[in-house]
Design an enzyme around this catalytic site. Structure first.
Site, PDB file in Angstrom:
ATOM      1  N   LYS A 177     -46.769  52.317 -54.846  1.00  0.00           N
ATOM      2  CA  LYS A 177     -45.729  53.267 -54.417  1.00  0.00           C
ATOM      3  C   LYS A 177     -44.699  53.347 -55.540  1.00  0.00           C
ATOM      4  O   LYS A 177     -43.898  52.451 -55.730  1.00  0.00           O
ATOM      5  CB  LYS A 177     -45.049  52.817 -53.135  1.00  0.00           C
ATOM      6  CG  LYS A 177     -44.183  53.940 -52.577  1.00  0.00           C
ATOM      7  CD  LYS A 177     -42.996  53.465 -51.793  1.00  0.00           C
ATOM      8  CE  LYS A 177     -41.723  53.320 -52.577  1.00  0.00           C
ATOM      9  NZ  LYS A 177     -41.183  54.496 -53.262  1.00  0.00           N
ATOM     10  N   GLU A 252     -39.691  40.583 -59.549  1.00  0.00           N
ATOM     11  CA  GLU A 252     -38.899  40.720 -60.777  1.00  0.00           C
ATOM     12  C   GLU A 252     -37.614  41.410 -60.384  1.00  0.00           C
ATOM     13  O   GLU A 252     -37.640  42.573 -59.982  1.00  0.00           O
ATOM     14  CB  GLU A 252     -39.623  41.614 -61.783  1.00  0.00           C
ATOM     15  CG  GLU A 252     -40.688  40.949 -62.603  1.00  0.00           C
ATOM     16  CD  GLU A 252     -40.244  39.685 -63.272  1.00  0.00           C
ATOM     17  OE1 GLU A 252     -39.049  39.556 -63.604  1.00  0.00           O
ATOM     18  OE2 GLU A 252     -41.095  38.818 -63.437  1.00  0.00           O
ATOM     19  N   CYS A 286     -33.454  45.773 -66.686  1.00  0.00           N
ATOM     20  CA  CYS A 286     -33.170  44.430 -66.139  1.00  0.00           C
ATOM     21  C   CYS A 286     -32.747  43.523 -67.278  1.00  0.00           C
ATOM     22  O   CYS A 286     -32.048  42.545 -67.066  1.00  0.00           O
ATOM     23  CB  CYS A 286     -34.378  43.793 -65.483  1.00  0.00           C
ATOM     24  SG  CYS A 286     -35.494  44.899 -64.717  1.00  0.00           S
ATOM     25  N   GLU A 387     -24.696  42.595 -61.432  1.00  0.00           N
ATOM     26  CA  GLU A 387     -25.531  43.511 -62.216  1.00  0.00           C
ATOM     27  C   GLU A 387     -25.018  44.935 -62.001  1.00  0.00           C
ATOM     28  O   GLU A 387     -24.833  45.378 -60.875  1.00  0.00           O
ATOM     29  CB  GLU A 387     -26.989  43.418 -61.780  1.00  0.00           C
ATOM     30  CG  GLU A 387     -27.882  44.322 -62.605  1.00  0.00           C
ATOM     31  CD  GLU A 387     -29.363  44.125 -62.342  1.00  0.00           C
ATOM     32  OE1 GLU A 387     -29.764  44.153 -61.170  1.00  0.00           O
ATOM     33  OE2 GLU A 387     -30.117  43.959 -63.318  1.00  0.00           O
TER      34      GLU A 387
HETATM   35  C1  UN1 Z   1     -36.853  46.012 -67.650  1.00  0.00           C
HETATM   36  O1  UN1 Z   1     -35.781  45.773 -68.177  1.00  0.00           O
HETATM   37  O2  UN1 Z   1     -36.913  46.370 -66.473  1.00  0.00           O
HETATM   38  O3  UN1 Z   1     -37.945  43.880 -72.783  1.00  0.00           O
HETATM   39  C2  UN1 Z   1     -38.105  45.909 -68.404  1.00  0.00           C
HETATM   40  C3  UN1 Z   1     -37.676  45.051 -72.558  1.00  0.00           C
HETATM   41  C4  UN1 Z   1     -38.785  45.986 -72.154  1.00  0.00           C
HETATM   42  C5  UN1 Z   1     -39.076  45.843 -70.704  1.00  0.00           C
HETATM   43  C6  UN1 Z   1     -37.849  45.841 -69.857  1.00  0.00           C
HETATM   44  N1  UN1 Z   1     -39.958  45.714 -72.924  1.00  0.00           N
HETATM   45  O4  UN1 Z   1     -36.540  45.459 -72.635  1.00  0.00           O
END
Ligand code: UN1
Length: 498
Positions: A177, A252, A286, A387
Site C-alpha cells: 500500500k 523504520e 528520516c 522530528e
Molecule cells: C529516508 O530518509 O527515509 O540515506 C531514507 C539516505 C537515503 C535513504 C533515506 N539513501 O538519505
C-alpha cells in the site's frame, strides 16, 4: 504520463478498479493545477483480493529456485534503468523533490534490485560440525509467506524496493500500500515487474489512504510479515496490532539526526554537509540533519557561513534543474512544519534565516517553505527534540568532545549521526559512542548505500535493519537441520558427555 489518466490497482497480475468505485486525484505539490493522475481509493475488499492472490501465488513462488527468482529481478532492474528518467520525472511531479534527487531515488531502487537479484545465487546458510559422530548440521533460510508493506512518500520508489526485493528473492509474495501522496512511483514499479514476468499474484498493489487499508492488511491472518516505514506514532500502532498474532514486524520510524562539528573540522566541508543534510529532500528524510552542534570556538564562523548559503538556496519546482529545494509534499505537512517554526520562535530560539512560507507568483501554486535555521537552540526546546520533517535546522553549541557526544545521544531516536573532525582518535571514539544505526565521518547524515544495513536504534526502529543481507533476516526464517547418518539414536548433550 498524460494528465487525467486513471491508474488501477495491481492484483493477481491484472490492473483492476477498486470495488469501492471511488478514486482520488494525485496533484503536484509544486503546482496544484498539475494533475499526475487519478488513482483507486481502495477498500478492505480490495485488500482481501490482493491477499487472496498473494497467498495463492506463494504456493508456487516459494518453490521457484532462488537463482531463477533472481533472473527475473535482474530483468526488472534493467527495466528500471531504462526508464529511470521517466520515473524520476513522475516522482518529482508527484512529491516535489528535485530531479537529481528523484534520479537518485530510482537509482537506489535499481541498486537494491540488482543486489537482491545477486542474492538469488547466495542466500547463504552455514554448515557446521555436529557434536556427535556421523551427523551433519546445516542452516537454511525459509520464506515466511505473504508480506504487507506500508510505504512512505519521501522515497517513493527506493523504500518500496528495499522491502520488495529482499522479500521476493527469499520466496515470499507481497501486497503493497503506497503512501497516498505517491502511488505513481509504485505503479511504475509494478509495471516494471509485470513487464518482466514476475508471475501473477507475486506482487500486488492497492492504492488509497491510511487506516482502513492498514487495518485490513495487518488484520488478515494470512499476512505473516508487516514492514512499515513512517512515523514512530503510527509504527507503535502497527507494532501493537501485530503483537497478538506474533506477526513479524519491521519498523523504520523517526529520526532527530545530528551533525557534530569539532573545532579542527574543515568548515567548508562541514557547511556543505549541513546544507545537503538539512535541506536535501526539503528536509523530508528520516535521515535529515535536524540538529547541528558546533564547537563554541568555531560556532560563530560556521553559522555565518551556513546561513549565507541557506539564504542563497533556490526554492521552486523540482523539474527546473536550477532549483535546489522543492516544496513540502502536501499542505498538511507544510502546516506542521510552519507550526514548528512558530514553536521555535516562541520557545526563544534565535531565527537566523527563513521562518515562513514563500508566497507570490508560482509559489502560490504549491507548498513552499523557506530554508530555516534557528540558533541558540537549547536541549529543552521542542524543535531540538521532536522530528519536524521539513527544512528546519536547529543549531546548538558545545565546549568539549564528551559534551558533544552526550548532546548527540540526548534524543529519543537513533537513526543517523555525523562527525566532522580531522582527529582520527575522536572519529573512532564517536563511531563507538554515538548510539545510532548509521554513522558518518566527514559526510552528512544522509546518503546510505543499499549494501549496508539501514535502520536505527531506540524509537527509530524495533531492532531490524533494511537493505544489505540484514534485510534477508527480516524476510526469511532460519531453519536448523540435523541429519544423523549413524544409524543409531544419538542424544545431544548426553551421548557426547565424558
Ligand atoms: C529516508 O530518509 O527515509 O540515506 C531514507 C539516505 C537515503 C535513504 C533515506 N539513501 O538519505
Amino acid at each position: 504520463m498524460s494528465s487525467g489518466t486513471v491508474y488501477k490497482n495491481y492484483i493477481n497480475g491484472k490492473w483492476v478498479e477498486s470495488k469501492s468505485g471511488k478514486t482520488f486525484e494525485n496533484l503536484n505539490p509544486a503546482d496544484k493545477t498539475d494533475l499526475i493522475g487519478v488513482f483507486q481509493k481502495s477498500n478492505a475488499e480490495d485488500v482481501k483480493a490482493a491477499i487472496d492472490a498473494a497467498a495463492e501465488a506463494y504456493k508456487k513462488w516459494r518453490l521457484v529456485p532462488a537463482p531463477k527468482r533472481g533472473e527475473i529481478l535482474y530483468r526488472v532492474a534493467a527495466r528500471l534503468t531504462a526508464n529511470k528518467e521517466q520515473y524520476a520525472r513522475d516522482m518529482t511531479r508527484e512529491m516535489g523533490k528535485i530531479l537529481i534527487e528523484t534520479r537518485g531515488d530510482v537509482q537506489e531502487a535499481i541498486d537494491m534490485t540488482y543486489y537482491m537479484a545477486g542474492e538469488g545465487r547466495r542466500l547463504f546458510g552455514m554448515t557446521t560440525p555436529s557434536e556427535l559422530p556421523n551427523k551433519f548440521n546445516m542452516t537454511i533460510r525459509q520464506p515466511v509467506g505473504v508480506c504487507a508493506f506500508i510505504t512512505p512518500w519521501n522515497f517513493p520508489m527506493a523504500i518500496p524496493s528495499w522491502k520488495m526485493m529482499p522479500a521476493l528473492i527469499c520466496g515470499n509474495t507481497i501486497v503493497i500500500k503506497p503512501a497516498t501522496d505517491t502511488p505513481m512511483s509504485v505503479v511504475n514499479l509494478m509495471q516494471a515487474c509485470d513487464a518482466e514476468g514476475v508471475p501473477p499474484g507475486v506482487v500486488n498493489m492497492v492504492t488509497g489512504s491510511g487506516g482502513a487499508l492498514g487495518d485490513a492488511l495487518i488484520g488478515d491472518d494470512r499476512v505473516k510479515i508487516v514492514s512499515f516505514t513512517g512515523s514512530t506514532e503510527i509504527g507503535r500502532k502497527v507494532s501493537e496490532a501485530c503483537a497478538p498474532k506474533f506477526k513479524h514486524v519491521c519498523l523504520e520510524m523517526g529520526g532527530k539526526n545530528v551533525q557534530i562539528v569539532m573545532d579542527d573540522a574543515n568548515l567548508d566541508l562541514a557547511v556543505e554537509g549541513a546544507l545537503w543534510g538539512a535541506f536535501g529532500t526539503t528536509g523530508q528524510r528520516c535521515t535529515a540533519t535536524s540538529r547541528l552542534i558546533i564547537h563554541k570556538d568555531v560556532a560563530q564562523k560556521m553559522t555565518a557561513m551556513l546561513v549565507d548559503r541557506a539564504k542563497a538556496l533556490k526554492v521552486g519546482n523540482g523539474l527546473d534543474e536550477s532549483v535546489n529545494m522543492g516544496p513540502c509534499v502536501n499542505e498538511s505537512q507544510m502546516n506542521t512544519v510552519l507550526g514548528y517554526m512558530e514553536i521555535g520562535k516562541k520557545d526563544g530560539a534565535k531565527l537566523l534565516c527563513g521562518g515562513g512560507r514563500l508566497t507570490g507568483g508560482n509559489y502560490d501554486k504549491g507548498y513552499f517553505l523557506q530554508p530555516t535555521i534557528f540558533g541558540e537552540v537549547t536541549t529543552k526546546m521542542r524543535i531540538w527534540k521532536e522530528e519536524i520533517f521539513g527544512p528546519v535546522l536547529s543549531i546548538g553549541t558545545f565546549s568539549s568532545f564528551d559534551e558533544a557526544i552526550a548532546m548527540a545521544n540526548d534524543t529519543a531516536y537513533g537513526l543517523s549521526a555525523s562527525l566532522y573532525t580531522r582527529d582520527v582518535n575522536k572519529a573512532y571514539a564517536a563511531m563507538r559512542d554515538v548510539y545510532t544505526g548509521i554513522f558518518y565521518v566527514n559526510a552528512p547524515t544522509i546518503g546510505a548505500e543499499t549494501h549496508l544495513p539501514f535502520g536505527g536504534t531506540k524509537e527509530t526502529g524495533n531492532g531490524h535493519r533494511e537493505a544489505a543481507t540484514a534485510a534477508l533476516d527480516v524476510f526469511s526464517e532460519w531453519k536448523s537441520i540435523y541429519v544423523d547418518f549413524s544409524g543409531t539414536i544419538q542424544r545431544a548433550q548426553i551421548d557426547n558427555a565424558d
